[in-house]
Scaffold this active site. Sequence first.
Site, short mmCIF file in Angstrom:
data_model
loop_
_atom_site.label_atom_id
_atom_site.label_comp_id
_atom_site.label_asym_id
_atom_site.label_seq_id
_atom_site.Cartn_x
_atom_site.Cartn_y
_atom_site.Cartn_z
N ASP A 36 -7.08 20.43 47.34
CA ASP A 36 -6.41 20.60 46.20
C ASP A 36 -5.35 21.77 46.33
OD1 ASP A 36 -6.83 18.16 45.06
OD2 ASP A 36 -8.48 19.16 43.66
N ASP A 281 41.48 3.33 50.11
CA ASP A 281 40.24 3.59 51.04
C ASP A 281 38.91 3.05 50.15
OD1 ASP A 281 38.99 5.02 53.61
OD2 ASP A 281 38.23 6.14 51.63
N GLY A 416 27.59 4.29 58.35
CA GLY A 416 26.62 3.50 58.72
C GLY A 416 27.26 2.10 59.51
N LEU A 417 28.54 1.77 58.79
CA LEU A 417 28.91 0.38 59.47
C LEU A 417 29.35 0.82 60.76
CD1 LEU A 417 30.34 -2.29 59.26
CD2 LEU A 417 32.34 -1.34 58.26
#
EC number: 1.3.7.7
Length: 520
Positions: A36, A281, A416-417
Site C-alpha cells: 500500500d 479547414d 492520424g489520417l
Amino acid sequence: MKLAYWMYEGTALSGITRVAGSMQKVHTVIHGPQGDGYVNVMYSMLERFHTIPPFTLSTIGRREMAQGSRARLVETVRRVDAQHQPDVIVITPTCSSTLLQEDLLAVARTLGKQTKAKLIVPNVNAFRDLEHRAMDDFLTQIVAEFATEQPKTEQFSVNLIGPSYLGFHQLHDMQEIRSMLESLGVAVNAVIPYGASIKTLQELTKAHLNICLYHEYGQSACELLKEKFGIDYIVATPIGIRLTSQFVKAIGERAGLPVESYIRQNLAPSGTIARFTKSVDSLSALFGKRAVVFGDYSHAVGMTHLLREIGVRVVWAGTYMKTMEKAFQASIGGLADEVFVCDDFQEISHKIRDTHPDIVLGTQMERHSAARFNFPCIVISSPAHILNFPLFPAPVLGYQGMTRMLDTINSTIKLGLEEHLVNMFGEDSPGMGEEDTAQEQVAVTSDMPKAPDKTTAGEGELKWDAEATKALKQVPFFVRGKVQRNTENYARERGYSEVTLEVIYAAKAYFESKSNQGER
C-alpha cells in the site's frame, strides 16, 4: 471487492489519499501491507513532489497478522505526531486492516488524548467503496468536522469544490476557472481539497456560493453546507460551448452580474473559437467524422457535447461510473447513437475495434486499445499516464480549455489520417525533387478517373464508377496517386474490369495487412 488486473477506478485508499494528500498540515497513516506504499510513488512521479509525500505506512506483516497490529499502529501514529507535527492525522483503513477487524476508531479515541494532532478515521468501506465514492464521503466528513459559521465576504465569492492532486488536469482547470471568475468580478474564497488547511475549512462559510466542478465527488459536501449553513451550490463541469456558457450564466444569475458581454467576447466571430469552428479547414477535417467517447462521468459528458458542437458524430459514449448510469443516460440522450455504462476494459477494446472510428477519446486504456488497432486517440479522462500530467498549462474546462481541446482534436484526426494512409499505401519513392513533385501533382490531377459516363475502358484500362471516383477525390493529394495506382494494380491482378467502392475497401484491407506483416 473485485479481482482484476485493470480497474478504471482506484480503491478507497486512493480516494482518501487524494483528499488528504492535497491538503496542508494533514498527514495520513496507512494501516496496511507493504504494497500500500504505492501512494507515495504515485505522488512523487505524477505530481513531481519535491518533498516526501505526507503518507506513512503502518505496516501489517506476518507478525501483525498473527499477534495483532494495534501496537504497530499506535507506535506509528505517535512517531508521525512527533516528527511531522501535523494539524490532522488521518488513520486510513485498508482491505487488510478490515480483514483483521481492527477497530481504528477505538485507537483514535485512545490516542487522541495523547497527540497534539487531531485524529480522524475516514468513514468508508475499504472493500466496497471505490475511489470517487471514498473521496465524496471523506471530503464531506472533514467539512462537517471543521466548517463553522462565518460572516460573508463583502464581494460576492465562491468556493471551488473538487480540485485535487492526481486528478485529470484538475490543477490546470482550477487556474482557468479562477481566471474566468476574476474576469466576471467574482472572488474565490476557498478551494478544497487542493491547498486547503483547517483554517480554510473553517472559513468555507464566508462564501456566497459553492461550485462543485466534478460530478463524481464533492456534491455531498455542498449539500451539507447548504443544509447546515444555507449556502447555495451548482454542480457543473464547463466543457464545450453550451456547458461553459450555461456555467457562466448560472454564476451571473446568483451573483447578480451581467455576463452576456463576457460570453460574446469569447464567442465573437473574430475570436479563436468562432474562427476555428467556422473555418473551411475545420469543416473539411472534422464535420461528419465518427468518434467514440469513454471516461469518467464529467469528462465523457463534456466531450460528447463538444464533439457534437463541432459537427463530429459520436457513435457511442460510455462511462465506467456505474453508480451514475441514470444521470449519464439523461445527460447524453440524443447526442450519441449509443450510450452505456461499462467497467470492463476488454469489452470497450472490442467495441472500439468493431466500430472503426476516426478518433477515440478515452482513458489511458483506450489509448492502448486505439494504438493496437491503429486509431488516433486523445486521453480525456483518468486513469491517465504521466504524459497527461504536463508542466505547461493545459486546462480542459472553460473557454481556454475548449480552445486547447479543439486544437488537439483537429490535429489528432488529421495526423492520424495521414499516418493511416501512408501505412496503408506506402510513401512515394525518396529522392524526388521539387520539380518532380510538382510534375507528379499535375500528373495525378490529369490522371484522375472521370465519371463513368465520360470514361471508356480500353484494353488494359480500368473504369472507375462514380462512387469510387468520389472516394478517391477525398484522399489527400500527397498519397492520391499511390492510392490510385495500388488500387488499380489490385483490381487488375484479380480480374476486375471496374473499380467500385468494394474494390477500394478490399485493396485497402489488402495493403494494410501487407504493411502490418512487414512491420512484424
